[in-house]
Design an enzyme around this catalytic site. Structure first.
Site, short mmCIF file in Angstrom:
data_model
loop_
_atom_site.label_atom_id
_atom_site.label_comp_id
_atom_site.label_asym_id
_atom_site.label_seq_id
_atom_site.Cartn_x
_atom_site.Cartn_y
_atom_site.Cartn_z
N LEU A 38 39.70 -19.36 4.22
CA LEU A 38 39.53 -18.88 2.84
C LEU A 38 39.28 -17.37 2.87
CD1 LEU A 38 37.32 -21.65 1.19
CD2 LEU A 38 39.81 -21.54 1.43
N GLN A 95 33.87 -7.92 12.67
CA GLN A 95 32.83 -7.31 11.81
C GLN A 95 31.45 -7.89 12.16
OE1 GLN A 95 33.10 -6.53 7.40
NE2 GLN A 95 32.11 -8.51 7.29
N ALA A 137 34.87 -11.33 -5.77
CA ALA A 137 36.04 -12.22 -5.75
C ALA A 137 35.67 -13.46 -4.93
CB ALA A 137 37.27 -11.52 -5.18
N LEU A 138 34.56 -14.06 -5.31
CA LEU A 138 33.94 -15.09 -4.47
C LEU A 138 34.76 -16.37 -4.43
CD1 LEU A 138 30.22 -14.63 -5.57
CD2 LEU A 138 31.46 -13.48 -3.72
N HIS A 198 32.29 -17.84 0.55
CA HIS A 198 31.08 -17.06 0.25
C HIS A 198 29.92 -17.98 -0.12
CE1 HIS A 198 34.27 -13.99 -0.89
NE2 HIS A 198 33.50 -13.28 -0.08
O1 PAF Z 1 32.96 -8.71 4.59
C1 PAF Z 1 32.86 -8.05 3.54
O2 PAF Z 1 33.04 -8.56 2.43
C2 PAF Z 1 32.52 -6.57 3.63
O3 PAF Z 1 33.12 -5.98 4.73
C3 PAF Z 1 31.01 -6.29 3.60
C4 PAF Z 1 30.29 -6.89 4.80
C5 PAF Z 1 30.41 -6.88 2.32
C6 PAF Z 1 30.75 -4.78 3.61
O4 PAF Z 1 31.33 -4.17 2.51
#
Ligand code: PAF
Length: 287
Positions: free
Chosen positions: A190, A159, A38-39, A43
């Site tokens: 975003l 994260q 879902a870029l 991204h």
């Molecule tokens: O940030 C994300 O999109 C996800 O948490 C990741 C790092 C791809 C792990 O599934």
């Protein structure tokens, strides 16, 4: 005529490794951008940053069931591989790794990677399964792709800190780069989940970063943390957010609390998670 490299798609670890080993044999540096698809422009900015540090860039696309609670949006998470593939080709990505679920979680899979400390507060309290799922899948991706460098967005700041800790603790041979958050014109970070917002909710959502910026300015000017947090929570309610999971000032590295008073010289970060309707938004900014 396009000068972009052709985008290869790999669905198995075997095909992925064949390509990555061929690049390595040529002495090329490999970068990885892990995604759940879902870029959006955020991204693509990670891909462009990876291209600055690596000769070849792999983007992984895997909606990781292990990081969703049964009550969360795994089934409805936005998916669209064809569009993602076009965007990646345009951005100059070399290989899309879109594994079948069994390549990540083969039958009998029974290992979880747990990162203590920085995983515990904030998102860790509200989504207890989340960081275990993320750390496990990211460890698998690092082992499967064996990148020299991996890029993660600061949008998911906790994260990013969890992954930095994971890499340090386990001596994983990969350099982690944090990429600045990309924002819409009104400052909304975003996110693939912004697609869930109705037009009215989208207007409210744009106020989150404004309130966080006011809070960061107040703390940076020597204001007490407790006052800034209370004022920000009031401002969020007045702006129309339905609920607040947290809006807090934390230590920028380990996300520990900084006490109720002024932060002094501590590096600090404002982090927030709020809900509008059924959509949960997270954001953060440096103080
Ligand atoms: O940030 C994300 O999109 C996800 O948490 C990741 C790092 C791809 C792990 O599934």
């Amino acid at each position: 005529m396009s000068e972009r490299p052709a985008l290869t798609v790999a669905r198995t670890v075997k095909d992925l490794r064949w390509q990555v080993f061929a690049w390595r044999a040529e002495g090329l540096r490999v970068g990885l951008v892990p995604t759940m698809g879902a870029l959006h422009e955020g991204h693509l900015s990670l891909v462009r940053l990876a291209l600055e540090s690596a000769d070849r860039v792999v983007v992984s696309l895997f909606v990781n069931p292990a990081q969703f609670a049964p009550t969360e949006d795994f089934a409805s998470y936005p998916r669209g591989e064809d569009r993602d593939r076009e965007m990646l080709a345009e951005a100059g990505c070399h290989l899309l790794y879109a594994p079948d679920a069994t390549e990540i979680y083969p039958p009998g899979f029974s290992t979880t990677v747990t990162v203590g400390g920085v995983s515990a507060p904030l998102e860790g309290e509200r989504r207890p399964q989340f960081f275990g799922g993320v750390a496990t899948v990211v460890t698998k991706l690092f082992n499967q792709v064996a990148p020299d460098v991996a890029v993660f967005g600061e949008k998911d700041y906790q994260q990013l800190q969890v992954i930095r800790r994971l890499v340090r603790d386990l001596d994983l041979p990969v350099q982690i780069i944090g990429a600045p958050t990309r924002r819409a014109e009104d400052g909304l970070a975003l996110s693939s989940r912004n697609a869930y917002l109705s037009a009215d909710e989208r207007v409210v959502a744009g106020k989150l970063n404004v309130i966080m910026a006011q809070m960061a300015r107040s703390v940076a000017a020597g204001g007490a943390v407790i006052t800034a947090e209370a004022m920000a929570a009031d401002a969020l309610r007045a702006a129309g957010f339905d609920s607040i999971d947290y809006i807090e000032v934390r230590h920028a590295e380990d996300l520990s609390t900084l006490g109720p008073g002024p932060i002094g010289d501590s590096p600090a970060r404002v982090l927030a998670a709020v809900k509008i309707g059924k959509t949960r938004l997270i954001d953060n900014i440096a103080v």
